[in-house]
Design an enzyme around this catalytic site. Structure first.
Site, mmCIF file in Angstrom:
data_model
loop_
_atom_site.group_PDB
_atom_site.id
_atom_site.type_symbol
_atom_site.label_atom_id
_atom_site.label_comp_id
_atom_site.label_asym_id
_atom_site.label_seq_id
_atom_site.Cartn_x
_atom_site.Cartn_y
_atom_site.Cartn_z
ATOM 1 N N ALA A 254 0.801 -1.227 0.000
ATOM 2 C CA ALA A 254 0.000 0.000 0.000
ATOM 3 C C ALA A 254 0.828 1.268 0.000
ATOM 4 O O ALA A 254 0.446 2.270 -0.618
ATOM 5 C CB ALA A 254 -0.934 -0.020 1.212
ATOM 6 N N HIS B 62 6.777 -2.419 -7.872
ATOM 7 C CA HIS B 62 6.990 -2.065 -6.471
ATOM 8 C C HIS B 62 7.898 -0.840 -6.415
ATOM 9 O O HIS B 62 8.480 -0.432 -7.401
ATOM 10 C CB HIS B 62 7.671 -3.215 -5.722
ATOM 11 C CG HIS B 62 6.829 -4.435 -5.552
ATOM 12 N ND1 HIS B 62 6.383 -4.879 -4.329
ATOM 13 C CD2 HIS B 62 6.351 -5.332 -6.458
ATOM 14 C CE1 HIS B 62 5.676 -5.982 -4.479
ATOM 15 N NE2 HIS B 62 5.643 -6.271 -5.767
ATOM 16 N N GLU C 19 11.569 -2.956 -8.783
ATOM 17 C CA GLU C 19 11.555 -2.031 -7.647
ATOM 18 C C GLU C 19 11.996 -0.685 -8.189
ATOM 19 O O GLU C 19 13.140 -0.517 -8.619
ATOM 20 C CB GLU C 19 12.504 -2.503 -6.536
ATOM 21 C CG GLU C 19 12.071 -3.769 -5.818
ATOM 22 C CD GLU C 19 11.029 -3.522 -4.738
ATOM 23 O OE1 GLU C 19 10.652 -2.339 -4.531
ATOM 24 O OE2 GLU C 19 10.605 -4.492 -4.090
#
Length: 427
Positions: free
Chosen positions: A181, A309, A391
């Site tokens: 989140a 991410h 990422e």
């Protein structure tokens, strides 16, 4: 006046992390790496922002005031090199919210979404529906929003298909984000990719070719309950919001997929940020996305799946586990060389965009062993050859909005280079 009252009401509910400290550590031996790794998996009171994975690498941990003395004592007993990044994280968070609220109060009336700033769940969803109802058709495109499931708190999980031909299902690219989140840069980057494909279709030759050649599927907010919670309450919340014990909430959805579930790099403690749930795909969000990936893959085949991410500048692919889950040697897939060579092409293009450095390889080797993640499940169960867990750029989950355009530019250049390499391989 009403808008000011609403801002005040929301601000009153926010958690400001007063007195929280953020520590950076630099393990210089395998023993120190192993010590921190064990601490990450066993101490529910610590929030690891950057995981222990190699000697000399930076490890970052957020610690609440009541646990700082115990944590510092344990680290000092190991003679680890340590510094303090945030003496009081609350000051950092307070400034973030003040700037965020100021920017939002200055948005021009009628602006549905701001591609140069962070947007709420409601704004992202409304924008997705606007693509379906008007913007895509105006560009001669087909967009369809599907409600693929509901969360514990009853929110919709939305997927969008972008295609140049409604009736013909072409090989597809899949992009999802916000499984964790607090990683706001991920959905901001994802919606910029989607916007670029729509707005530049028929104008930019690369965009036009990509949309004419593939179908594109987007799940910008995988974890709606958690994302909403980071806006209204705790900005650094990671998991979903299902109650998992009498005192704790949330499952780490990127440990909850039904493939090698619960084996490595997870916690079975409900209060841990790495809690993998009661069983594989125990969570409604995981079930919904697994089902949608299966449906889409069955239509004409997913060519590339990317689950975004942030943060860390990493371009990773399966596998996440070690051989026989022995915690020693990372397992490599039979087609590892194919995946890795594609990762090199992609990461090199990303690096060239803004002169950054990106690691690439299996997630086990780049970060550490972990199981139950999106990319491993999609490859291991659905047979998608190229499944990737990037990422994105940065060194914090709370970043300036100026990072959004830079992140989009990097990922767009990587995506274009990746597709070009795939096209060469297939022809």
């Amino acid at each position: 006046l009403v808008s000011l009252l609403l801002v005040a009401a929301v601000a009153a509910e926010r958690f400001y992390y007063e007195g929280y400290k953020v520590y950076d550590m630099y393990p210089s031996s395998i023993e120190e790496v192993d010590f921190l790794h064990e601490l990450m998996l066993t101490d529910d009171n610590l929030d690891f922002w950057e995981e222990p994975n190699r000697m000399g690498g930076k490890v970052t941990v957020m610690v609440a005031p009541e646990h700082q003395s115990t944590f510092v004592g344990a680290v000092q007993a190991e003679n680890l090199i340590m510094s303090i990044r945030h003496e009081d994280l609350g000051e950092h968070v307070q400034q973030f919210w003040e700037d965020y609220d100021t920017r939002r109060s200055q948005r021009a009336p009628g602006i549905l979404i701001d591609f140069d700033d962070f947007n709420t769940l409601e704004e992202i969803e409304e924008w997705m529906y606007s693509l379906e109802s008007s913007e895509c058709a105006a560009q001669g495109l087909f967009c369809e929003v599907r409600n693929i499931g509901s969360t514990y708190e009853g929110r919709d999980i939305l997927s969008l298909r972008l295609a140049s031909n409604e009736a013909v299902h072409k090989p597809s690219f899949w992009l999802d984000s916000t499984i964790h989140a607090r990683e706001w840069l991920a959905p901001a980057t994802t919606i910029n990719v989607l916007n670029n494909l729509v707005s530049e279709y028929g104008v930019d030759s690369t965009v036009t070719r990509l949309v004419d050649t593939y179908d594109w599927y987007f799940v910008p907010v995988f974890n709606p309950d958690g994302y909403k919670y980071t806006h209204d309450n705790a900005r650094y919340w990671r998991k979903n919001r299902s109650p998992v014990s009498s005192t704790c909430y949330g499952v780490d959805l990127n440990r909850n997929y039904d493939y090698n579930w619960g084996e490595e790099g997870v916690s079975h403690s409900p209060c841990s940020d790495l809690y993998c749930g009661e069983s594989g795909a125990s969570e409604l969000e995981t079930q919904a996305v697994q089902d949608e990936i299966t449906r889409v893959n069955g239509l004409s085949g997913i060519q590339v799946l990317m689950t975004f991410h942030s943060y860390g500048n990493m371009w990773m692919h399966p596998w996440g586990n070690t051989i026989n889950f022995n915690g020693v040697t990372c397992e490599r897939a039979d087609d590892h060389d194919d995946m890795y060579s594609l990762a090199v092409v992609t990461a090199d293009a990303i690096q060239a965009t803004h002169n950054t450095r990106w690691s690439r390889g299996t997630s086990c080797e780049v970060i550490y062993e972990t199981t139950g993640g999106t990319d491993d499940w999609a490859k291991g169960v659905e047979g998608v050859k190229y499944t990737i867990c990037p990422e994105l750029r940065g060194n914090d989950f709370v970043v300036l909005p100026s990072q959004i355009a830079l992140s989009f530019q990097e990922i767009w250049n990587g995506l274009v280079a990746q597709e070009a390499e795939l096209n060469v391989r297939q022809n």
